[in-house]
Design an enzyme around this catalytic site. Structure first.
Site, PDB file in Angstrom:
ATOM      1  N   ASN A  38       4.417   8.749 -67.768  1.00 16.67           N
ATOM      2  CA  ASN A  38       4.619  10.413 -68.136  1.00 16.67           C
ATOM      3  C   ASN A  38       5.715  10.746 -69.435  1.00 16.67           C
ATOM      4  O   ASN A  38       6.713  10.502 -69.219  1.00 16.67           O
ATOM      5  CB  ASN A  38       4.482  11.206 -66.954  1.00 16.67           C
ATOM      6  N   HIS A 123       4.543  14.583 -49.246  1.00 16.25           N
ATOM      7  CA  HIS A 123       6.128  15.131 -49.944  1.00 16.25           C
ATOM      8  C   HIS A 123       6.400  16.678 -49.369  1.00 16.25           C
ATOM      9  O   HIS A 123       4.751  17.207 -49.521  1.00 16.25           O
ATOM     10  CB  HIS A 123       6.126  15.386 -51.124  1.00 16.25           C
ATOM     11  N   ARG A 148       8.131  13.054 -46.496  1.00 14.45           N
ATOM     12  CA  ARG A 148       9.539  13.198 -47.968  1.00 14.45           C
ATOM     13  C   ARG A 148       9.990  14.712 -47.590  1.00 14.45           C
ATOM     14  O   ARG A 148       9.298  15.531 -47.636  1.00 14.45           O
ATOM     15  CB  ARG A 148       9.649  12.336 -49.281  1.00 14.45           C
ATOM     16  N   TYR A 160      14.709  18.804 -58.032  1.00 12.82           N
ATOM     17  CA  TYR A 160      13.892  18.158 -58.529  1.00 12.82           C
ATOM     18  C   TYR A 160      13.077  18.231 -56.832  1.00 12.82           C
ATOM     19  O   TYR A 160      13.058  18.218 -55.737  1.00 12.82           O
ATOM     20  CB  TYR A 160      13.913  16.727 -58.365  1.00 12.82           C
ATOM     21  N   ASP A 211      14.731  12.595 -52.085  1.00 17.49           N
ATOM     22  CA  ASP A 211      14.413  11.487 -53.708  1.00 17.49           C
ATOM     23  C   ASP A 211      15.982  12.074 -54.380  1.00 17.49           C
ATOM     24  O   ASP A 211      16.040  13.226 -54.429  1.00 17.49           O
ATOM     25  CB  ASP A 211      13.322  11.149 -54.074  1.00 17.49           C
ATOM     26  N   HIS A 213      17.031  11.355 -56.795  1.00 26.27           N
ATOM     27  CA  HIS A 213      16.298  11.217 -58.424  1.00 26.27           C
ATOM     28  C   HIS A 213      17.723  11.054 -59.935  1.00 26.27           C
ATOM     29  O   HIS A 213      17.536  12.175 -60.538  1.00 26.27           O
ATOM     30  CB  HIS A 213      15.948  13.068 -58.530  1.00 26.27           C
ATOM     31  N   GLU A 237      16.334   8.051 -52.298  1.00 28.63           N
ATOM     32  CA  GLU A 237      15.578   6.985 -53.026  1.00 28.63           C
ATOM     33  C   GLU A 237      16.511   7.574 -54.330  1.00 28.63           C
ATOM     34  O   GLU A 237      17.237   8.897 -54.692  1.00 28.63           O
ATOM     35  CB  GLU A 237      14.838   7.666 -53.437  1.00 28.63           C
ATOM     36  N   GLU A 263      11.570   2.867 -59.439  1.00 33.80           N
ATOM     37  CA  GLU A 263      10.387   3.205 -59.954  1.00 33.80           C
ATOM     38  C   GLU A 263       9.883   3.554 -61.130  1.00 33.80           C
ATOM     39  O   GLU A 263       9.739   3.407 -62.109  1.00 33.80           O
ATOM     40  CB  GLU A 263       9.864   4.998 -59.494  1.00 33.80           C
ATOM     41  N   ARG A 284      11.598   0.067 -56.139  1.00 33.56           N
ATOM     42  CA  ARG A 284      10.378   0.526 -55.926  1.00 33.56           C
ATOM     43  C   ARG A 284       9.708   0.742 -57.218  1.00 33.56           C
ATOM     44  O   ARG A 284       8.450   1.451 -57.492  1.00 33.56           O
ATOM     45  CB  ARG A 284      10.439   2.269 -55.767  1.00 33.56           C
ATOM     46  N   HIS A 313       6.446   3.263 -55.617  1.00 32.92           N
ATOM     47  CA  HIS A 313       5.912   4.340 -56.349  1.00 32.92           C
ATOM     48  C   HIS A 313       4.943   4.964 -56.775  1.00 32.92           C
ATOM     49  O   HIS A 313       3.744   3.931 -56.644  1.00 32.92           O
ATOM     50  CB  HIS A 313       6.767   4.554 -58.219  1.00 32.92           C
ATOM     51  N   ASP A 317       1.286  10.592 -60.947  1.00 29.85           N
ATOM     52  CA  ASP A 317       1.372  10.081 -62.959  1.00 29.85           C
ATOM     53  C   ASP A 317       1.225   8.983 -62.910  1.00 29.85           C
ATOM     54  O   ASP A 317       1.212   8.302 -64.038  1.00 29.85           O
ATOM     55  CB  ASP A 317       2.329  10.724 -63.585  1.00 29.85           C
ATOM     56  N   GLU A 340       4.593   5.169 -51.704  1.00 29.31           N
ATOM     57  CA  GLU A 340       4.336   6.667 -51.944  1.00 29.31           C
ATOM     58  C   GLU A 340       2.779   7.054 -51.763  1.00 29.31           C
ATOM     59  O   GLU A 340       1.998   6.738 -52.800  1.00 29.31           O
ATOM     60  CB  GLU A 340       5.077   6.351 -53.055  1.00 29.31           C
ATOM     61  N   TRP A 403      17.960  13.326 -65.090  1.00 30.92           N
ATOM     62  CA  TRP A 403      16.791  14.982 -65.030  1.00 30.92           C
ATOM     63  C   TRP A 403      16.220  13.621 -63.582  1.00 30.92           C
ATOM     64  O   TRP A 403      16.135  12.077 -63.566  1.00 30.92           O
ATOM     65  CB  TRP A 403      15.674  15.034 -65.458  1.00 30.92           C
TER      66      TRP A 403
HETATM   67  C1  CS2 Z   1       9.553  10.485 -58.590  1.00 33.28           C
HETATM   68  C2  CS2 Z   1       8.584  11.475 -59.626  1.00 33.28           C
HETATM   69  O1  CS2 Z   1       7.827  10.131 -57.176  1.00 33.28           O
HETATM   70  C3  CS2 Z   1       9.352  10.328 -56.805  1.00 33.28           C
HETATM   71  O2  CS2 Z   1       9.790   9.794 -56.166  1.00 33.28           O
HETATM   72  O3  CS2 Z   1      10.801  10.034 -58.336  1.00 33.28           O
HETATM   73  O4  CS2 Z   1       7.752  12.778 -58.896  1.00 33.28           O
HETATM   74  C4  CS2 Z   1       8.780  10.790 -61.092  1.00 33.28           C
HETATM   75  O5  CS2 Z   1       9.669  12.092 -60.876  1.00 33.28           O
HETATM   76  C5  CS2 Z   1       7.706  11.407 -61.660  1.00 33.28           C
HETATM   77  O6  CS2 Z   1       6.792  10.044 -61.674  1.00 33.28           O
HETATM   78  C6  CS2 Z   1       8.209  11.454 -63.201  1.00 33.28           C
HETATM   79  O7  CS2 Z   1       6.954  11.051 -64.357  1.00 33.28           O
HETATM   80 MG    MG Z   2      11.530   9.099 -57.363  1.00 33.54          MG
END
Ligand code: CS2
Ligand code: MG
Length: 403
Positions: A38, A123, A148, A160, A211, A213, A237, A263, A284, A313, A317, A340, A403
């Site tokens: 991504n 989610h 989540r 996030y 998450d 993140h 997470e 991930e 993950r 993960h 994407d 996920e 991020w």
């Molecule tokens: C996230 C993702 O799904 C998750 O746990 O961390 O949405 C992540 O931000 C994206 O896959 C990044 O491309």
């Molecule tokens: Mg994540």
């Protein structure tokens, strides 16, 4: 002996950007691999087209392990998400081919079923706590056992995981990186409260995940984990960036909230200490970014030795090719934890016709030989690639944050 006759790299945007590798053998058998990274898709497409495809043609598609070693060691420059995503795509496509040649679904090649269905998590998100609670309940009503939960932090535009409207959550939504503000103080003040509110209103008879993140320092993550122990999270997470695997020792010293990481990591060496020191409870890593089925099963086997479970993960994407390969692995491995799952857009599912089905909060793998996914390149071609970037976070003083 059958050989690889051609390898095609498709870059298209059915619903979102995807990079897909299709390998065709001299016997006309095809295999698919996901090569989507991504925000950096074209780097992987070039790695495949310009550097790997010339090496694939003429080689034996049955020699999956040899191909993995050839591409990994032969690059000299090892590891990293671009290299490993390209290797992942080749590996996954060869497992698809091997299943088709054997007339077996890939999970049968991995040791057969260890479970009927693969538990997934949905989610839920909300612009405030009430909206979040309603969204969690909505997914519970749809039969999900695990959800989540992510809510916006007031006055912080960069929280996030907040879905816009009822659409699909897609963070790579702009042609230049969107710069989002971030305040750790505001997050640490707000997140424990909204997570606790979810439990107070909806109870404990489902798994609740969150998450972080990558946003906290190890000590902040330790404080967060300790503060939410009564919420009984299934996991927190990515509590802190994982380049520094030792950082998780500090978190582990202070809290029993389970931890999930991986991930954004792309090899067994990137999770080796997290696993062998039991610094995480779930790993993950994914088929698409961590070396394909061949390497991911190594990671999962190492994890099993240390009672670490899988939690791959599965955001939008990652293409339906990755999701199918993940469900084949999840169906077979002994130390499965959770998968996920974010539903892809309808147009994505029209381009990637997959046998994977969602039933009662679980994903079920199909019985078709191989992965059970077909790619419609003609339909995909109607949706040309468009540059899309993930956001960049900046602290309130303007400095870059994770991020
Ligand atoms: C996230 C993702 O799904 C998750 O746990 O961390 O949405 C992540 O931000 C994206 O896959 C990044 O491309
Ligand atoms: Mg994540």
């Amino acid at each position: 002996m059958s050989t690889i006759e051609r390898a095609e790299v498709f870059v298209a945007s059915p619903g979102r950007n995807f990079v897909t590798l299709r390998i065709t053998t001299s016997d006309g058998v095809t295999g698919l691999g996901d090569a989507t990274l991504n925000g950096r898709e074209l780097a992987v497409a070039s790695y495949l087209r310009d550097h790997l495809v010339p090496l694939l043609v003429g080689r034996d598609p049955a020699r999956i392990e040899d191909m993995w070693q050839y591409l990994y060691r032969g690059a000299y420059w090892r590891r990293g998400p671009v290299t490993m995503t390209a290797i992942s795509a080749v590996d996954t496509a060869l497992w698809d081919i091997k299943g088709k040649v054997a007339g077996l679904p890939v999970y049968q090649l991995l040791g057969g079923r260890s479970r009927e269905g693969v538990m997934v998590y949905a989610h839920a998100s909300g612009t405030d706590t009430e909206a979040l609670i309603d969204d969690v309940q909505r997914f519970r009503d749809l039969g999900y056992r695990a959800v989540r939960a992510q809510a916006a932090v007031p006055d912080v535009g960069g929280t996030y995981g907040i879905r816009k409207g009822n659409g699909i959550y897609e963070p790579a939504s702009s042609s230049r990186p969107e710069e989002q503000p971030w305040s750790t103080e505001a997050y640490l003040d707000h997140a424990p409260r909204y997570l606790r509110a979810v439990r107070e209103r909806l109870g404990f008879d489902f798994h609740l995940l969150h998450d972080v993140h990558h946003r906290l320092t190890p000590l902040e993550a330790a404080r967060f984990g300790k503060e939410v122990e009564d919420v009984r999270l299934f996991w927190m997470e990515d509590p802190t960036p994982a380049e520094n695997q030792e950082a998780f020792r500090l978190i582990r010293q202070h809290t029993t909230t389970p931890i999930a990481v991986g991930e954004a990591l792309s090899s067994i060496w990137d999770v080796q200490h997290l696993i062998t020191e039991q610094l995480v409870d779930y790993v993950r890593t994914t088929v698409v970014h961590a070396g394909g089925i061949t390497h991911l099963r190594r990671i999962f086997d190492l994890a099993a030795l240390y009672q670490v479970r899988t939690g791959s993960h599965g955001a939008t994407d990652l293409s339906p090719v990755t999701l199918a390969a993940a469900v084949h692995l999840d169906t077979a491995v002994p130390n499965f934890g959770i998968q996920e799952y974010m539903a892809h857009a309808e147009v994505t599912d029209a381009v990637f016709r997959s046998e994977v089905r969602l039933e009662d909060g679980h994903l079920l793998v199909g019985e078709a030989p191989g992965l059970g996914v077909e790619y419609d390149e003609t339909l995909a071609a109607r949706y040309p690639y468009e540059p899309r970037y993930l956001p960049v976070a900046r602290r309130l003083d303007g400095s870059v944050h994770d991020w």
